[in-house]
Design a protein around this motif. Structure first.
Motif, PDB file in Angstrom:
ATOM      1  N   PHE C 270     -37.272  29.303  60.086  1.00  0.00           N
ATOM      2  CA  PHE C 270     -36.295  28.572  60.895  1.00  0.00           C
ATOM      3  C   PHE C 270     -36.943  27.976  62.135  1.00  0.00           C
ATOM      4  CE2 PHE C 270     -34.153  31.998  58.603  1.00  0.00           C
ATOM      5  CZ  PHE C 270     -33.322  31.230  57.806  1.00  0.00           C
ATOM      6  N   LEU C 476     -37.139  25.066  41.312  1.00  0.00           N
ATOM      7  CA  LEU C 476     -36.936  25.509  42.692  1.00  0.00           C
ATOM      8  C   LEU C 476     -37.492  24.483  43.665  1.00  0.00           C
ATOM      9  CD1 LEU C 476     -36.166  28.180  44.396  1.00  0.00           C
ATOM     10  CD2 LEU C 476     -38.612  28.475  44.534  1.00  0.00           C
TER      11      LEU C 476
ATOM     12  N   PHE D  65     -30.618  27.352  43.376  1.00  0.00           N
ATOM     13  CA  PHE D  65     -31.044  28.237  44.459  1.00  0.00           C
ATOM     14  C   PHE D  65     -31.883  27.457  45.466  1.00  0.00           C
ATOM     15  CE2 PHE D  65     -33.686  31.470  46.430  1.00  0.00           C
ATOM     16  CZ  PHE D  65     -32.790  32.508  46.645  1.00  0.00           C
ATOM     17  N   GLY D  66     -32.863  26.700  44.944  1.00  0.00           N
ATOM     18  CA  GLY D  66     -33.742  25.923  45.830  1.00  0.00           C
ATOM     19  C   GLY D  66     -32.948  24.941  46.660  1.00  0.00           C
ATOM     20  N   PHE D  67     -32.010  24.240  46.022  1.00  0.00           N
ATOM     21  CA  PHE D  67     -31.246  23.221  46.729  1.00  0.00           C
ATOM     22  C   PHE D  67     -30.410  23.830  47.839  1.00  0.00           C
ATOM     23  CE2 PHE D  67     -27.951  20.131  47.477  1.00  0.00           C
ATOM     24  CZ  PHE D  67     -28.609  18.921  47.361  1.00  0.00           C
ATOM     25  N   VAL D  69     -30.631  26.790  49.259  1.00  0.00           N
ATOM     26  CA  VAL D  69     -31.413  27.437  50.304  1.00  0.00           C
ATOM     27  C   VAL D  69     -31.999  26.407  51.259  1.00  0.00           C
ATOM     28  CG1 VAL D  69     -33.633  28.572  50.657  1.00  0.00           C
ATOM     29  CG2 VAL D  69     -31.985  29.559  49.100  1.00  0.00           C
ATOM     30  N   PHE D  70     -32.482  25.312  50.706  1.00  0.00           N
ATOM     31  CA  PHE D  70     -33.089  24.300  51.560  1.00  0.00           C
ATOM     32  C   PHE D  70     -32.078  23.748  52.550  1.00  0.00           C
ATOM     33  CE2 PHE D  70     -35.046  20.488  52.924  1.00  0.00           C
ATOM     34  CZ  PHE D  70     -36.407  20.707  52.799  1.00  0.00           C
ATOM     35  N   VAL D  71     -30.911  23.419  52.037  1.00  0.00           N
ATOM     36  CA  VAL D  71     -29.880  22.883  52.926  1.00  0.00           C
ATOM     37  C   VAL D  71     -29.500  23.924  53.972  1.00  0.00           C
ATOM     38  CG1 VAL D  71     -27.500  22.058  53.025  1.00  0.00           C
ATOM     39  CG2 VAL D  71     -29.021  21.312  51.181  1.00  0.00           C
ATOM     40  N   PHE D  72     -29.398  25.149  53.531  1.00  0.00           N
ATOM     41  CA  PHE D  72     -29.051  26.237  54.456  1.00  0.00           C
ATOM     42  C   PHE D  72     -30.093  26.334  55.577  1.00  0.00           C
ATOM     43  CE2 PHE D  72     -29.618  30.744  55.567  1.00  0.00           C
ATOM     44  CZ  PHE D  72     -28.366  31.003  56.120  1.00  0.00           C
ATOM     45  N   ILE D  73     -31.370  26.312  55.180  1.00  0.00           N
ATOM     46  CA  ILE D  73     -32.439  26.447  56.176  1.00  0.00           C
ATOM     47  C   ILE D  73     -32.370  25.315  57.193  1.00  0.00           C
ATOM     48  CG2 ILE D  73     -34.935  26.279  56.498  1.00  0.00           C
ATOM     49  CD1 ILE D  73     -35.259  27.773  53.863  1.00  0.00           C
ATOM     50  N   VAL D  74     -32.179  24.102  56.709  1.00  0.00           N
ATOM     51  CA  VAL D  74     -32.157  22.962  57.617  1.00  0.00           C
ATOM     52  C   VAL D  74     -30.987  23.077  58.583  1.00  0.00           C
ATOM     53  CG1 VAL D  74     -31.816  20.483  57.750  1.00  0.00           C
ATOM     54  CG2 VAL D  74     -33.412  21.442  56.079  1.00  0.00           C
ATOM     55  N   TYR D  75     -29.822  23.469  58.078  1.00  0.00           N
ATOM     56  CA  TYR D  75     -28.680  23.584  58.994  1.00  0.00           C
ATOM     57  C   TYR D  75     -28.873  24.736  59.979  1.00  0.00           C
ATOM     58  CZ  TYR D  75     -25.956  19.769  57.216  1.00  0.00           C
ATOM     59  OH  TYR D  75     -25.526  18.515  56.922  1.00  0.00           O
ATOM     60  N   CYS D  76     -29.487  25.822  59.496  1.00  0.00           N
ATOM     61  CA  CYS D  76     -29.801  26.912  60.414  1.00  0.00           C
ATOM     62  C   CYS D  76     -30.749  26.429  61.509  1.00  0.00           C
ATOM     63  CB  CYS D  76     -30.473  28.071  59.678  1.00  0.00           C
ATOM     64  SG  CYS D  76     -29.301  29.142  58.888  1.00  0.00           S
ATOM     65  N   GLY D  77     -31.735  25.628  61.086  1.00  0.00           N
ATOM     66  CA  GLY D  77     -32.695  25.093  62.058  1.00  0.00           C
ATOM     67  C   GLY D  77     -31.987  24.266  63.108  1.00  0.00           C
ATOM     68  N   ARG D  78     -31.030  23.431  62.643  1.00  0.00           N
ATOM     69  CA  ARG D  78     -30.307  22.597  63.609  1.00  0.00           C
ATOM     70  C   ARG D  78     -29.548  23.456  64.602  1.00  0.00           C
ATOM     71  NH1 ARG D  78     -27.568  17.517  60.631  1.00  0.00           N
ATOM     72  NH2 ARG D  78     -26.379  17.633  62.553  1.00  0.00           N
ATOM     73  N   LEU D  80     -30.329  26.532  65.386  1.00  0.00           N
ATOM     74  CA  LEU D  80     -31.311  27.265  66.193  1.00  0.00           C
ATOM     75  C   LEU D  80     -31.840  26.384  67.316  1.00  0.00           C
ATOM     76  CD1 LEU D  80     -32.775  30.027  66.202  1.00  0.00           C
ATOM     77  CD2 LEU D  80     -34.635  28.911  64.991  1.00  0.00           C
TER      78      LEU D  80
END
Lengths: 513, 128, 583, 100
Positions: C270, C476, D65-67, D69-78, D80
């Motif tokens: 993150f 993935l 899963f990849g899709f 998770v990726f979106v989740f990570i990016v939104y978490c980054g925003r 953060l």
């Protein structure tokens, strides 16, 4: 020819004292700058070879006695060499031999040219005294040789380039004479109650007198006298100034030898002459010495942190290191004593190397403390950015400093290892903690110099100077190198030191390393 | 106080006098004298302890069997100690002369003040 | 002669020879730089495969050399990294940097072959004090990113933390020694570390500092982006992997490593998303990769350990390649900030391609080195029925793709930019040669994993290329890539922004000093009084110490004879009183 | 010391806006193909017989899963970034006051 060789080998104990003693007047007579240096050089190296040969003999054949002029004690003068003496003799003569190589270049700058021959004469006399103390077999000659070395060292200090050298020397003279006279007084009292001056005889007779008041007072006098010469806090007042203002080479020489020999005297009298049963078990001298030594350890290091003249900083660091040695002695354990004695040599090597590195700096920046209106060349601000212009000198300083801290693979680590071990053996973990604390303080003062050497910009471009000549740099690196070599190859020094510790603490032989 | 202890008392008096002078007098020459007095007291101590009651000078006399001699060793030792003392005094006085030439005074505290002034002037003078 | 060479610890040639580089200049310096690691590698290869040297110093039974299968994995790859990094750094004319780098690499190698804890400690500290010069060095083109003052301070923080790790290690060793334990460096603890003896916990902590465990990690992100453009390549290879080796050697099967490792794989993701300095992104990514290795070591099965070792091996190469490519950007452009870059593909195609190979490797695309090694750890987790761990590691794999796989190449080389790069210099031949070689190695391992397994003498033949595995992994990665494209197109992907991203270092760089300030200055009346006292105590404490022992202070000033003599008399009086009292 | 690399013009295809759209379409197509390939494996081989977890065998599990998770990570980054982002000069030593 073989006859001549046998004469030499039979008279080894005497030769190392007599050679420099005879060479000293020769220097005065020769009266030529370089010629006297050659005389001194040959004599010191001969003495060094002599000490090494003697040490070898002692380790192979055990302690040996030498009767001066063939007169046996108690009438004649005895020189007695055992493992402890041999160790100290090797250190003193080695330091003399190495330091002398650097002397002419450094004297050229700091000592007036028509006094060089006198400087060498005093140097040799001082060496005579120190070697004499370490080989004398009777208490009175310890005093005589102590005075010989002291008197010549006052003269050597007074040769320093600044006027403060004179006042420092005079202060040292008065205080040092008090110390010497205390020892004389103690020796007199010992003679009064035992009827002998021979150290071995004293050792045998003192237990019989069972804490006679005269002997007790003698002990106090001798310990105080030795502590003055040793500069144990709070009797150190003379040392910082004397070391700061003496010629650089003289400081290197005295710092590595004079206090070490005083330590030898203290250890010899406390453990051999008065004996552990009397000095430690009955009168608990260690209870007095240990706190003083710990205070010295911390105080010296703390003062060094704030000191802005590097030479004086090293002088304070010496106070701290003397504290370590006395801690080792006051722990009264085999490892502790080994640590103290091995530190005697280790500190001699590294401190001599550091002071010679300072001599290199002084050579490049002109005499220290010369004018009133300018900073001495050993002031911290003068060393800014020196890491670039004098890389070898700076590197030597850093390595010596690491040893001072006690980084592994340096001699400082070896000493502290045994000291800490000794503290644990004695059940005094807090002493070990204080040793580590004081090492942490050492990091601070060494780092202060490193930061200036390598991370500060030189004040001005024209201040860029070249490296010091190899005549001075060489001995510096010999000593710094030795302090690394003996930090890794610890067998010779540690074995000699533990043999010496066994001489002092025969009751504890077999315990410890 | 028997007569036998008289010398020892004098030794103590001299010793204390010497030390007092070293401590109390700021003048360096006086301090050197104090040190000398202190040394002399120790020399006297040695001489005294070599004395044997009723003893004579330790010179062998043919035929005299029951003569008590004083102990010659402390006397001999003190010959050396006196030489040491003289050397110390001489060196001390020589240094005192040089100190006087350089500092213009022989008072210990004044010299100390001058030394501190030296150090401060150098610090203020800067690197060059 | 042979025996002498055999008892010489591997790496010492570099550690000692590195110092000799200080005396060299010009061609001789370049020659020494490359030859030293090569000679050292030759020495290692000439030694027998199972080999132990024993030595007794000061009553300690030391084992300066212990060569076996596990150590050899690191021995090989450390030398490869040293040689490649040396070639990469060939154009730099800075003796200090080169000497430090080679000595650093040498002591890291020697640490890996240390058979006892004391030897390990010595090299442990040596790596710290040598490597810091790569951060401090001022001779570098990256002026924009490397403010000298900041580099100095970051280096100091780095040094303090690294040396502290060594001190903790030493404390652990001493405690063990005091308990009558030996010094052997092997299987120090396993299972539950919380119930292990204190010394083992201390050693674990010491290893953990260098392995950048969560909350102990910040030195990594703090210092590595401050290194010189070549120095960071060296840094990335050795310190942390040495710690991984130490963990594998000492703490295989320690349960705590699994959750710790999982946390390490997750949280840097993150931070990496929003970090602007691309080398700092790589530092976070490095932290994340260490997490995979920690999990493997924590699981502790043969497959997992082999996975950790293999992963360390592959990781050193592709991470070095990533730092090399960023170093090349730094060398050419003078900065590695994403906001300043973009579109460099046209001007630096070789660098860009190499960077993409590395990005693919770290993301574990099939046919790259990451694919064959990372999946071992995942399989080990699955075989241990650790479902949550497995899912989280899979999560982290997608995260790796985000920051290292896409962000690095995209923002450096592909992102649209208005900047004109035609004037910038291209990296010299040696940098490109090193990058291309490393890239070939990354691909070679990916294509021929069996060769790697045999070379490293692995016991388990793990077959990564099953159809399901390949398809699953590609799904993935490519779906995640598609997500990236989609997010960029809808404008949801966060733009790069010049910023300082706070991390745990905020605690000791800001919060603690500021907190002290708060306590002292702005609190209620009670605290103001107490605080003022505390503040005064802090300031006055120093002043007070200085008043006594400072320059020219009461206790250090030149004294009068009376002052000195009074002490002498006092000592005499105290001494006499003492003995008469005891008499 | 400038290297003689081929000038990047030949590679412009990769980054021109017009061609990127084409690349993106290729990517989407490959993604679909991969899901199809996965289903192919299910019918034509025994690959799914040995999976560790049942959910691995769900159609398109890895892709989804990849899709996600990726979106989740990016939104978490925003999210953060809003929490931990500070001006670039935050730690700058010579400007301690500005950052407070």
């Amino acid at each position: 020819m073989s006859h001549l060789i046998s004469i030499v080998t039979e008279n080894l104990p005497m030769l190392q004292v007599v050679l420099p003693m005879l060479a000293a007047p020769l220097c005065v007579v020769v009266h030529h700058r370089r010629a006297t240096w050659w005389v001194a050089l040959v004599v010191t190296w001969a003495s060094f070879a002599n000490s090494v040969a003697l040490a070898r003999k002692v380790y192979l054949e055990g302690p040996l006695s030498y009767f001066v002029g063939g007169w046996e004690p108690p009438w004649g003068i005895e020189l007695r060499i055992d493992e402890l003496n041999a160790f100290v003799l090797c250190l003193v003569s080695a330091i003399c031999a190495v330091v002398l190589i650097a002397a002419p270049r450094s004297f050229d700058q700091e000592v007036e040219s028509d006094r060089h021959h006198l400087a060498y004469a005093a140097f040799l006399l001082c060496m005579t005294g120190l070697m004499g103390i370490a080989s004398a077999g009777d208490a009175f000659n310890v005093f005589v040789f102590l005075e010989i070395s002291s008197l010549s060292s006052y003269g050597l200090i007074a040769l320093g380039p600044s006027r403060r050298a004179l006042s420092s020397a005079l202060r040292y003279l008065i205080v040092g004479t008090l110390g010497g006279t205390f020892i004389l007084l103690g020796v007199g009292l010992l003679y009064m109650s035992t009827g002998t001056l021979n150290l071995v005889d004293l050792q045998q007779r003192i237990p019989a007198s069972d804490g006679h008041r005269t002997i007790v007072v003698a002990m106090v006098c001798v310990v105080v006298g030795a502590c003055i010469k040793l500069a144990l806090v709070p009797l150190h007042g003379w040392l910082p100034d004397a070391y700061t203002f003496a010629p650089s080479v003289v400081t290197a020489f005295l710092a590595a030898t004079a206090t070490k020999v005083a330590f030898y005297v203290l250890a010899r009298f406390l453990f051999s002459v008065f004996g552990v049963a009397s000095s430690i078990d009955r009168f608990h001298v260690d209870w007095v010495l240990l706190p003083l030594a710990l205070v010295a350890m911390v105080y010296g290091a703390a003062a060094a942190i704030f000191e802005r003249d590097v030479k004086r900083m090293l002088a304070y660091s010496s106070l701290s290191q003397i504290g370590y040695m006395v801690v080792g002695l006051a722990l009264v354990t085999k490892s502790g004593l080994t640590g103290g004695i091995v530190h005697l040599v280790n500190h001699g090597l590294m401190k001599c190397g550091l002071f010679l590195a300072i001599a290199c700096v002084v050579l490049r920046f002109g005499s220290p403390h010369l004018g009133v209106q300018r900073l001495g060349s050993t002031h911290l601000d003068r060393l800014r950015g020196l890491g670039r212009s004098m890389p070898w000198t700076s590197a030597a300083f850093v390595l010596g400093g690491l040893s001072m801290i006690g980084v592994p693979a340096t001699v400082g680590f070896v000493s502290k290892w045994y000291l800490v071990l000794g503290a644990f053996e004695a059940g005094k973990w807090w002493v070990a903690a204080l040793i580590l604390f004081s090492s942490a303080l050492a990091i601070a003062y060494v780092w202060k110099v490193v930061e200036v050497l390598y991370f500060a910009d030189p004040p001005r471009r024209e201040d860029e100077v070249g490296e010091a000549p190899w005549w001075v740099l060489g001995p510096t690196w010999v000593l710094v190198g030795a302090s690394l070599v003996f930090g890794v190859w610890t067998a010779p020094t540690v074995r000699m030191a533990s043999a010496a510790a066994e001489v002092l603490l025969p009751a504890l032989a077999g315990a410890g390393p | 106080m028997g007569p036998g202890l008289y010398n020892y008392w004098m030794v103590i008096v001299l010793m204390m006098t010497g030390l007092y002078v070293v401590l109390a007098r700021p003048n360096l020459v006086k301090k050197i004298m104090g040190v000398t007095i202190f040394q002399m007291s120790v020399i006297m101590l040695y001489i005294t302890l070599g004395k044997v009651a009723g003893g004579t000078a330790p010179i062998l006399i043919e035929g005299a069997e029951d003569v008590a001699y004083s102990n010659p060793v402390p006397h001999v030792l003190m010959l050396t100690a006196i030489v040491v003392g003289i050397a110390t005094t001489a060196l001390g006085l020589a240094l005192a002369i040089r100190v006087y030439e350089e500092f213009g005074t022989l008072e210990d505290d004044e010299i100390r003040d001058a030394e501190i002034a030296d150090a401060m002037a150098a610090e203020a003078g800067g690197a060059d | 002669m042979t025996t002498w060479l055999q008892s010489l610890p591997p790496g010492v040639i570099m550690a000692v020879g590195g110092l000799l580089l200080l005396a060299l200049r010009g061609r001789a310096l370049q020659f020494g730089l490359v030859v030293l690691p090569v000679v050292s590698y030759g020495h290692l290869l000439a030694l027998p495969a199972e080999h132990v040297v024993q030595l007794t110093i000061m009553g300690l039974d030391l084992v300066p050399v212990r060569i076996d299968r596990l150590a050899m994995v690191w021995g090989h790859v450390f030398h490869w990294a040293a040689i490649l990094s040396a070639v990469y750094a060939l154009h730099v004319q800075d003796r200090v940097q080169h000497a430090a780098a080679i000595a650093y690499a040498g002591s890291a190698v020697a640490a890996v072959f240390a058979g006892d804890l004391v030897t390990l400690f010595v090299h442990w500290e040596l790596t710290a004090v040598t490597s810091v010069f790569l951060i401090w060095s001022r001779d570098d083109r990256a002026r924009k990113d490397r403010d000298p003052e900041e580099c100095y301070r970051a280096g100091l923080r780095y040094l303090i933390i690294q040396v502290a790790s060594g001190v903790v290690l030493l404390a652990g060793i001493c405690l063990r020694w005091a308990d009558g334990g030996g010094l052997e460096f092997e299987g120090l603890a396993t299972g539950d570390i919380t119930s292990a003896p204190l010394w083992a916990q201390l050693v674990f902590l010491a290893f953990g500092i260098k392995a950048a465990f969560p909350f102990l990690h910040n030195w990594l992100q703090d210092a590595y982006p401050r290194g010189t453009h070549t120095g960071t390549v060296f840094l990335s290879a050795f310190t942390t992997k040495m710690a991984i080796y130490a963990l594998a050697r000492g703490f295989a099967g320690t349960d705590l490593l699994v959750p710790l490792g999982v946390a390490m794989t997750l949280f840097p993701i993150f931070f990496a998303v929003i970090e602007n300095d691309l080398r700092k992104v790589l530092a976070y990514s490095l932290n994340n990769q260490l997490g995979f290795m920690c999990v493997g070591i924590g699981i502790g099965t043969e497959l997992a350990l082999q996975g950790a070792a293999g992963h360390a091996f592959a990781h050193i190469l592709y991470k070095a390649l990533l730092f090399q490519s960023m170093g090349a950007v730094l060398w050419s452009v003078g900065t590695c900030k994403a906001t300043e870059l973009g579109g460099l593909f046209k001007r630096l195609p070789v660098t860009a391609l190499c960077c993409m190979v590395a990005a693919a490797s770290i993301s574990a695309f099939p046919l790259t080195s990451g694919f064959v090694t990372k999946s071992m750890t995942l399989s080990a987790a699955a075989e241990g029925h650790m479902t949550l761990v497995w899912l989280l590691l899979l999560f982290a794999s997608a995260g790796v793709l985000e920051h290292s796989g896409i962000k690095i190449p995209y923002f450096a080389f592909l992102a649209p930019t208005k900047k004109d790069w035609s004037a910038i210099e291209r990296p010299p031949w040696n940098m490109r040669a090193a990058m291309v070689t490393t890239a070939v190695l990354c691909l070679g391992i990916g294509v021929f994993p069996g060769v790697l397994y045999r070379f490293l003498d692995f016991q388990i033949e793990y077959e990564p290329y099953t159809a399901l595995h390949v398809v699953g992994q590609l799904q993935l990665l490519l779906f995640a890539t598609a997500a990236f494209v989609w997010l960029v197109r809808i404008g949801a992907y966060p733009h790069e922004k010049r910023a300082t991203i706070l991390d745990f270092d905020w605690i000791y760089r800001r919060a603690l000093p500021a907190g002290w300030d708060r306590v002292v200055r702005r609190s209620s009346v009670f605290w103001t009084r107490g605080g003022r006292l505390a503040e005064n105590a802090r300031q006055d404490g120093l002043v007070w110490i200085q008043r006594w022992v400072g320059d020219g202070a009461a206790l250090t000033q030149t004294r009068t004879i009376r002052g000195i003599a009074l002490w002498v008399l006092a000592a005499l009086a105290v001494g006499l009183a003492w003995v008469f009292w005891l008499h | 010391m400038t290297g003689r690399e081929p000038d990047g013009d030949g590679l412009r295809l990769l980054v021109e806006p017009a061609t990127t759209t084409r690349w993106v379409r290729v990517l989407y197509a490959v993604c679909v193909l991969l899901v199809v390939a996965g289903e192919g494996l299910r019918f034509f081989s025994h690959a799914f017989d040995h999976v560790h977890y049942g959910f691995e065998a769900w159609p398109g599990f890895y892709g989804a899963f990849g899709f996600v998770v990726f979106v989740f990570i990016v939104y978490c980054g925003r999210w953060l970034r809003g929490v931990v982002s500070r001006p670039e000069s935050y730690y700058r030593v010579d400007e301690p006051e500005r950052s407070k």
